[in-house]
Design a protein around this motif. Structure first.
Motif, PDB file in Angstrom:
ATOM      1  N   PHE A 111       3.816   6.007  -5.306  1.00 34.55           N
ATOM      2  CA  PHE A 111       3.750   6.041  -6.759  1.00 34.55           C
ATOM      3  C   PHE A 111       2.710   7.072  -7.212  1.00 34.55           C
ATOM      4  O   PHE A 111       2.977   7.937  -8.048  1.00 34.55           O
ATOM      5  CB  PHE A 111       3.401   4.634  -7.253  1.00 34.55           C
ATOM      6  N   ALA A 112       1.533   6.969  -6.606  1.00 36.38           N
ATOM      7  CA  ALA A 112       0.420   7.866  -6.964  1.00 36.38           C
ATOM      8  C   ALA A 112       0.806   9.316  -6.671  1.00 36.38           C
ATOM      9  O   ALA A 112       0.564  10.222  -7.489  1.00 36.38           O
ATOM     10  CB  ALA A 112      -0.828   7.478  -6.180  1.00 36.38           C
ATOM     11  N   TRP A 113       1.403   9.510  -5.548  1.00 38.46           N
ATOM     12  CA  TRP A 113       1.814  10.867  -5.146  1.00 38.46           C
ATOM     13  C   TRP A 113       2.830  11.445  -6.135  1.00 38.46           C
ATOM     14  O   TRP A 113       2.745  12.598  -6.521  1.00 38.46           O
ATOM     15  CB  TRP A 113       2.408  10.781  -3.729  1.00 38.46           C
ATOM     16  N   LEU A 161       0.831  -1.207   0.000  1.00 38.22           N
ATOM     17  CA  LEU A 161       0.000   0.000   0.000  1.00 38.22           C
ATOM     18  C   LEU A 161       0.863   1.253   0.000  1.00 38.22           C
ATOM     19  O   LEU A 161       0.605   2.212  -0.723  1.00 38.22           O
ATOM     20  CB  LEU A 161      -0.895  -0.001   1.246  1.00 38.22           C
ATOM     21  N   PHE A 162       1.897   1.214   0.816  1.00 45.75           N
ATOM     22  CA  PHE A 162       2.787   2.365   0.940  1.00 45.75           C
ATOM     23  C   PHE A 162       3.447   2.700  -0.398  1.00 45.75           C
ATOM     24  O   PHE A 162       3.497   3.853  -0.807  1.00 45.75           O
ATOM     25  CB  PHE A 162       3.852   2.074   2.009  1.00 45.75           C
ATOM     26  N   ILE A 163       3.893   1.641  -1.087  1.00 48.47           N
ATOM     27  CA  ILE A 163       4.561   1.846  -2.380  1.00 48.47           C
ATOM     28  C   ILE A 163       3.581   2.416  -3.399  1.00 48.47           C
ATOM     29  O   ILE A 163       3.903   3.353  -4.137  1.00 48.47           O
ATOM     30  CB  ILE A 163       5.204   0.530  -2.878  1.00 48.47           C
ATOM     31  N   GLU A 169       2.934  15.608 -12.474  1.00 51.22           N
ATOM     32  CA  GLU A 169       1.924  15.741 -13.538  1.00 51.22           C
ATOM     33  C   GLU A 169       2.211  14.797 -14.695  1.00 51.22           C
ATOM     34  O   GLU A 169       2.162  15.175 -15.862  1.00 51.22           O
ATOM     35  CB  GLU A 169       1.854  17.199 -14.022  1.00 51.22           C
ATOM     36  N   THR A 170       2.574  13.579 -14.353  1.00 55.03           N
ATOM     37  CA  THR A 170       2.795  12.564 -15.366  1.00 55.03           C
ATOM     38  C   THR A 170       1.443  12.087 -15.888  1.00 55.03           C
ATOM     39  O   THR A 170       0.519  11.911 -15.106  1.00 55.03           O
ATOM     40  CB  THR A 170       3.537  11.360 -14.769  1.00 55.03           C
ATOM     41  N   SER A 171       1.342  11.964 -17.183  1.00 59.71           N
ATOM     42  CA  SER A 171       0.085  11.439 -17.714  1.00 59.71           C
ATOM     43  C   SER A 171       0.384  10.443 -18.815  1.00 59.71           C
ATOM     44  O   SER A 171       1.158  10.714 -19.733  1.00 59.71           O
ATOM     45  CB  SER A 171      -0.780  12.606 -18.223  1.00 59.71           C
TER      46      SER A 171
END
Lengths: 279, 268
Positions: free
Chosen positions: B34-36, B28-30, B42-44
């Motif tokens: 990653f999401a953060w 979960l932490f990883i 602003e990677t898309s």
């Protein structure tokens, strides 16, 4: 005859210094509180073949290494040829060490270097830093190194890389190194512990010859009492860092050692069959 | 299985459960991290997919490479090689004292080897491109700042690897040379140097491999070599020339890598 050689002849007759080793109330306590040496007082005369015996951890190695100060002692003083090595500093310490050769259980040669280079390493104390780093030894030194190799019967391997030699051969190279060093005293720390019975005899015979013919004092650690009796002129027994026996070979009887060490030395005796040479 | 005999089963279960829970939390932490990171940078993925067509255009423009341009590429490519060679040499020489001073079996004084290691670590945190930019600011444009940057950079690598190798050498010969009465320099020359030399040479070759690659981009900050030509041709949108430079660089890097790897295999 070469003048250097004449000097050597005179010196071997006992002209240049007497090289007596004196232990004066020497104790060594390791930082963790273990006692290495416990108030040792003894004198080793020039030309003696002293074998130090004792069980593992009795302080044999500490005793030997304190002579050339590879190990520092805690209290007391060790005097070699009337000079205190304990108090020696810098250049003086190096000069004292130059006169003391050392032979190790694991030979301690640079395995990637040639035999002759390992032997010449014993000469570095006699020349300037620049000269030795560039490997510019005078021809006399090379001859001395070759003669040392000749004495231990390994001259044909002079230009072989040391790691190509067998254990016994490597040990003989390290004896040659001590000889080329023109050591007055040779210390040997378990010199035959990693050798097979046959090479054990060869190496100890070499040491004996050096002792008798060149008058070099030998202090040797052995754990086999049998071998000690065969080669020593004097046996020193250590236990827990204390001298528990010190006398000529004749006094080092089985009964005496059983008294001192109890069972373990009996066990050692079973090795007698393997270790006893035919020679 | 023998363990389950000695431990009551419920204890064993709870241990497995705890382990499982730990795994879940770590995962979960990883994911969160990653999401953060995606949010903050602003990677898309969409942008990436949209960019695909551009990339294809670029590839088309790069092909065929401008072979005539090869003649222009060779002098700066040789310059790049010379920079790498000089930089590695400087680094290799500088690395010797640093490596010896950092090795705890050569100099046993903590107050000596810890500070030296600290300096080495500091040097290695600076990327070579930044080093080059700093030297360009000091020395001006041209290959000289590039050489110095590579020198410092490879000194860090070689010294670190060499001192670690030095700490792993056989202590026996060291002890033997002490017993012989050698002074410190003789002691190093007769027991440390012969043991560590093959490793050292291998690390120098490795640094050369890295330096050839690094030297190829130093031109981007004005530190000479082929990098300047990347900058120029990319700026003028001459993609056929860019591909020529890329091919040339690739050939040189692969050749150096090959030779160096073969040499290193022989050494150790």
């Amino acid at each position: 005859m070469h003048p250097l050689f004449i000097i050597r002849l005179v010196c071997s007759k006992g002209g240049c210094g007497n090289y007596v080793i004196e232990f004066k109330q020497v104790s060594k306590i390791y930082p963790n509180g273990v006692i290495g040496l416990d108030n040792i007082n003894l004198t080793i005369e020039k030309g003696e073949f002293v074998v130090i015996v004792g069980l593992s951890g009795a302080g044999k190695s500490t005793f030997l290494r304190s002579i050339n100060r590879l190990h520092e002692i805690s209290t007391g003083e060790i005097i070699i040829d009337n000079t205190s090595i304990t108090r020696a500093k810098g250049r003086q310490l190096l000069t004292i060490r130059r006169d003391i050769g050392m032979i190790f259980q694991s030979f301690n040669l640079v395995k990637r270097s040639t035999v002759i280079r390992n032997v010449l390493a014993g000469r570095v104390g006699y020349h300037s830093t620049i000269r030795t780093i560039l490997g510019l030894f005078p021809p006399e030194d090379k001859e001395l190194a070759m003669r040392a190799l000749e004495r231990v019967n390994i001259i044909d391997k002079a230009y072989t890389r040391s790691d190509q030699l067998s254990g016994g051969q490597q040990q003989r190279v390290s004896i040659a190194r001590a000889l080329a060093q023109e050591a007055k005293i040779i210390l040997a720390d378990e010199p035959v512990a990693s050798l097979d019975p046959l090479t054990t005899v060869q190496v100890l015979e070499d040491l004996k010859t050096i002792n008798v013919e060149l008058g070099i004092t030998l202090v040797v650690n052995l754990h086999s009492i049998e071998l000690a009796r065969q080669y020593a002129t004097r046996i020193v027994g250590l236990q827990d860092g204390r001298v528990v026996f010190d006398g000529p070979v004749e006094q080092a009887t089985d009964e005496r050692f059983k008294e001192i060490y109890g069972q373990p030395y009996e066990v050692k005796k079973s090795e007698k069959i393997i270790n006893t040479p035919t020679a | 299985m023998r363990k389950s005999l000695t431990h009551p089963p419920h204890k064993e279960f709870s241990r497995i459960n705890m382990k499982k829970r730990k795994h879940i939390w770590t995962t979960l932490f990883i994911i969160l991290l990653f999401a953060w990171s995606i949010r903050q940078t602003e990677t898309s993925l969409l942008d990436f997919i949209h960019g695909f067509s551009n990339m294809f255009d670029l590839l088309v423009q790069m092909f065929p490479p401008n072979w005539a341009y090869f003649d222009n590429v060779i002098p700066p490519m040789l310059d790049t090689l010379r920079m790498a060679l000089l930089g590695t040499t400087i680094g290799a020489i500088l690395a010797i004292p640093f490596a010896l001073l950092s090795a705890s079996n050569v100099f046993t004084n903590k107050w000596l080897y810890y500070p030296v290691r600290f300096i080495l670590n500091l040097v290695r945190t600076i990327p070579e491109l930044l080093l080059a930019a700093i030297f360009v600011a000091i020395l001006g444009l041209g290959p000289l700042p590039g050489i110095f940057a590579l020198g410092i950079f490879s000194m860090g690598i070689i010294a670190k690897l060499t001192y670690e190798a030095t700490e792993g050498i056989d202590p026996g010969p060291l002890e033997a040379m002490t017993a012989v009465g050698a002074n410190k320099i003789q002691w190093i020359g007769y027991s440390v140097v012969p043991q560590v030399t093959p490793y050292y040479i291998s690390f120098v070759l490795y640094a050369l491999e890295i330096n050839v690659r690094a030297a190829a981009i130093l031109g981007l900050v004005g530190a000479g070599g082929i990098g300047e030509y990347y900058d120029k041709t990319l700026g003028f949108l001459e993609y056929d020339k860019v591909s020529t430079i890329i091919i040339c660089t690739l050939l040189v890097v692969v050749a150096i890598d090959f030779v160096s790897t073969k040499l290193r295999e022989k050494l150790l």
